[in-house]
Design a protein around this motif. Structure first.
Motif, PDB file in Angstrom:
ATOM      1  N   LEU A   1       0.890  -1.067   0.140  1.00 53.65           N
ATOM      2  CA  LEU A   1      -0.013  -0.044   0.146  1.00 53.65           C
ATOM      3  C   LEU A   1       0.723   1.244  -0.151  1.00 53.65           C
ATOM      4  O   LEU A   1       0.635   2.169  -0.793  1.00 53.65           O
ATOM      5  N   ALA A   2       1.982   1.058   0.784  1.00 53.67           N
ATOM      6  CA  ALA A   2       2.754   2.252   0.907  1.00 53.67           C
ATOM      7  C   ALA A   2       3.252   2.549  -0.456  1.00 53.67           C
ATOM      8  O   ALA A   2       3.640   3.803  -1.098  1.00 53.67           O
ATOM      9  N   ARG A   3       3.904   1.294  -1.186  1.00 48.89           N
ATOM     10  CA  ARG A   3       4.375   1.691  -2.587  1.00 48.89           C
ATOM     11  C   ARG A   3       3.536   2.324  -3.454  1.00 48.89           C
ATOM     12  O   ARG A   3       3.576   3.245  -4.335  1.00 48.89           O
ATOM     13  N   GLU A   4       2.434   1.803  -3.415  1.00 49.87           N
ATOM     14  CA  GLU A   4       1.303   2.279  -4.400  1.00 49.87           C
ATOM     15  C   GLU A   4       0.783   3.741  -4.144  1.00 49.87           C
ATOM     16  O   GLU A   4       0.417   4.663  -4.928  1.00 49.87           O
ATOM     17  N   MET A   5       1.016   4.121  -2.771  1.00 46.18           N
ATOM     18  CA  MET A   5       0.568   5.515  -2.446  1.00 46.18           C
ATOM     19  C   MET A   5       1.734   6.258  -2.601  1.00 46.18           C
ATOM     20  O   MET A   5       1.400   7.723  -2.323  1.00 46.18           O
ATOM     21  N   GLY A   6       3.020   5.869  -2.674  1.00 49.89           N
ATOM     22  CA  GLY A   6       4.074   6.724  -2.824  1.00 49.89           C
ATOM     23  C   GLY A   6       4.599   7.372  -1.466  1.00 49.89           C
ATOM     24  O   GLY A   6       5.160   8.596  -1.504  1.00 49.89           O
ATOM     25  N   VAL A   7       4.444   6.543  -0.415  1.00 50.55           N
ATOM     26  CA  VAL A   7       4.809   7.190   0.792  1.00 50.55           C
ATOM     27  C   VAL A   7       5.604   5.928   1.674  1.00 50.55           C
ATOM     28  O   VAL A   7       5.690   4.840   0.922  1.00 50.55           O
ATOM     29  N   LYS A   8       6.128   6.328   2.791  1.00 49.85           N
ATOM     30  CA  LYS A   8       6.996   5.290   3.387  1.00 49.85           C
ATOM     31  C   LYS A   8       5.994   4.345   4.134  1.00 49.85           C
ATOM     32  O   LYS A   8       4.957   4.664   4.467  1.00 49.85           O
ATOM     33  N   PRO A   9       6.318   3.182   4.298  1.00 48.72           N
ATOM     34  CA  PRO A   9       5.481   2.150   5.192  1.00 48.72           C
ATOM     35  C   PRO A   9       5.334   2.586   6.623  1.00 48.72           C
ATOM     36  O   PRO A   9       4.250   2.503   6.964  1.00 48.72           O
ATOM     37  N   SER A  10       6.087   3.486   7.222  1.00 48.77           N
ATOM     38  CA  SER A  10       5.912   3.956   8.576  1.00 48.77           C
ATOM     39  C   SER A  10       4.784   4.880   8.337  1.00 48.77           C
ATOM     40  O   SER A  10       4.094   5.103   9.388  1.00 48.77           O
ATOM     41  N   SER A  11       4.701   5.803   7.195  1.00 48.50           N
ATOM     42  CA  SER A  11       3.491   6.560   7.289  1.00 48.50           C
ATOM     43  C   SER A  11       2.080   5.729   7.205  1.00 48.50           C
ATOM     44  O   SER A  11       1.160   6.169   7.904  1.00 48.50           O
ATOM     45  N   VAL A  12       2.085   4.720   6.501  1.00 45.89           N
ATOM     46  CA  VAL A  12       0.757   3.832   6.460  1.00 45.89           C
ATOM     47  C   VAL A  12       0.535   3.160   7.917  1.00 45.89           C
ATOM     48  O   VAL A  12      -0.440   3.228   8.371  1.00 45.89           O
ATOM     49  N   ALA A  13       1.549   2.703   8.537  1.00 43.80           N
ATOM     50  CA  ALA A  13       1.295   2.391   9.815  1.00 43.80           C
ATOM     51  C   ALA A  13       1.171   3.454  10.903  1.00 43.80           C
ATOM     52  O   ALA A  13       0.139   2.830  11.558  1.00 43.80           O
ATOM     53  N   GLN A  14       1.328   4.223  10.714  1.00 41.22           N
ATOM     54  CA  GLN A  14       0.899   5.419  11.347  1.00 41.22           C
ATOM     55  C   GLN A  14      -0.533   5.925  11.077  1.00 41.22           C
ATOM     56  O   GLN A  14      -1.401   6.357  12.132  1.00 41.22           O
ATOM     57  N   TRP A  15      -1.052   5.833   9.813  1.00 40.26           N
ATOM     58  CA  TRP A  15      -2.394   6.200   9.549  1.00 40.26           C
ATOM     59  C   TRP A  15      -3.244   4.840  10.241  1.00 40.26           C
ATOM     60  O   TRP A  15      -4.332   5.101  10.575  1.00 40.26           O
ATOM     61  N   GLU A  16      -2.907   3.745  10.048  1.00 43.70           N
ATOM     62  CA  GLU A  16      -3.505   2.612  10.616  1.00 43.70           C
ATOM     63  C   GLU A  16      -3.844   2.542  12.243  1.00 43.70           C
ATOM     64  O   GLU A  16      -4.591   2.041  12.516  1.00 43.70           O
ATOM     65  N   THR A  17      -2.733   3.125  12.836  1.00 42.17           N
ATOM     66  CA  THR A  17      -2.697   3.428  14.344  1.00 42.17           C
ATOM     67  C   THR A  17      -3.377   4.547  14.811  1.00 42.17           C
ATOM     68  O   THR A  17      -3.609   4.713  15.950  1.00 42.17           O
ATOM     69  N   GLY A  18      -3.875   5.535  14.000  1.00 42.05           N
ATOM     70  CA  GLY A  18      -4.293   6.686  14.378  1.00 42.05           C
ATOM     71  C   GLY A  18      -3.304   7.551  14.777  1.00 42.05           C
ATOM     72  O   GLY A  18      -3.566   8.919  15.234  1.00 42.05           O
ATOM     73  N   GLU A  19      -1.952   7.611  14.654  1.00 41.67           N
ATOM     74  CA  GLU A  19      -0.922   8.385  15.124  1.00 41.67           C
ATOM     75  C   GLU A  19      -0.795   9.548  14.090  1.00 41.67           C
ATOM     76  O   GLU A  19      -0.428  10.794  14.388  1.00 41.67           O
ATOM     77  N   ALA A  20      -1.168   9.413  12.919  1.00 44.55           N
ATOM     78  CA  ALA A  20      -1.332  10.515  11.809  1.00 44.55           C
ATOM     79  C   ALA A  20      -2.304  10.121  10.961  1.00 44.55           C
ATOM     80  O   ALA A  20      -3.066   9.086  10.845  1.00 44.55           O
ATOM     81  N   MET A  21      -2.747  11.162   9.913  1.00 43.11           N
ATOM     82  CA  MET A  21      -3.780  10.930   9.079  1.00 43.11           C
ATOM     83  C   MET A  21      -3.250  11.131   7.741  1.00 43.11           C
ATOM     84  O   MET A  21      -2.297  12.053   7.559  1.00 43.11           O
ATOM     85  N   PRO A  22      -3.561  10.553   6.698  1.00 42.06           N
ATOM     86  CA  PRO A  22      -3.247  10.879   5.380  1.00 42.06           C
ATOM     87  C   PRO A  22      -3.719  12.240   4.820  1.00 42.06           C
ATOM     88  O   PRO A  22      -4.601  12.776   5.211  1.00 42.06           O
ATOM     89  N   ALA A  23      -2.794  12.923   4.157  1.00 41.73           N
ATOM     90  CA  ALA A  23      -3.174  14.164   3.453  1.00 41.73           C
ATOM     91  C   ALA A  23      -4.445  14.080   2.665  1.00 41.73           C
ATOM     92  O   ALA A  23      -4.784  13.125   1.983  1.00 41.73           O
ATOM     93  N   ALA A  24      -5.219  15.174   2.678  1.00 47.71           N
ATOM     94  CA  ALA A  24      -6.661  14.917   2.009  1.00 47.71           C
ATOM     95  C   ALA A  24      -6.624  14.686   0.431  1.00 47.71           C
ATOM     96  O   ALA A  24      -7.361  14.033   0.149  1.00 47.71           O
ATOM     97  N   ALA A  25      -5.431  15.365   0.347  1.00 47.82           N
ATOM     98  CA  ALA A  25      -5.209  15.001  -1.333  1.00 47.82           C
ATOM     99  C   ALA A  25      -5.149  13.434  -1.718  1.00 47.82           C
ATOM    100  O   ALA A  25      -5.052  13.229  -2.820  1.00 47.82           O
ATOM    101  N   LYS A  26      -4.561  12.875  -0.542  1.00 49.10           N
ATOM    102  CA  LYS A  26      -4.196  11.489  -1.082  1.00 49.10           C
ATOM    103  C   LYS A  26      -5.493  10.415  -0.697  1.00 49.10           C
ATOM    104  O   LYS A  26      -5.531   9.339  -1.286  1.00 49.10           O
TER     105      LYS A  26
END
Length: 66
Positions: A17-42
């Motif tokens: 998913l990270a590869r398809e989104m063009g982000v680091k796996p750690s970003s996706v992990a943060q989205w999944e745990t609620g530590e961060a949110m994906p940018a609205a544009a994504k």
């Protein structure tokens, strides 16, 4: 957000998913745990990859294929 649930339902790995989104796996992990949110544009891309609506990402409605 229901990213992890939807990702696993589609059989997509976190790194895939990270590869398809063009982000680091750690970003996706943060989205999944609620530590961060994906940018609205994504959100449209994320919903497309997970075959759901943006509302479904937030748990507001069922995903398209349910």
């Amino acid at each position: 957000m229901k990213i992890k649930e939807l990702r696993e339902k589609r059989g997509i790995t976190l790194s895939g998913l990270a590869r398809e989104m063009g982000v680091k796996p750690s970003s996706v992990a943060q989205w999944e745990t609620g530590e961060a949110m994906p940018a609205a544009a994504k959100l449209p891309t994320l919903a497309s990859i997970l075959n759901c609506t943006i509302d479904a990402l937030f748990g507001r409605e069922a995903d398209v294929s349910a």
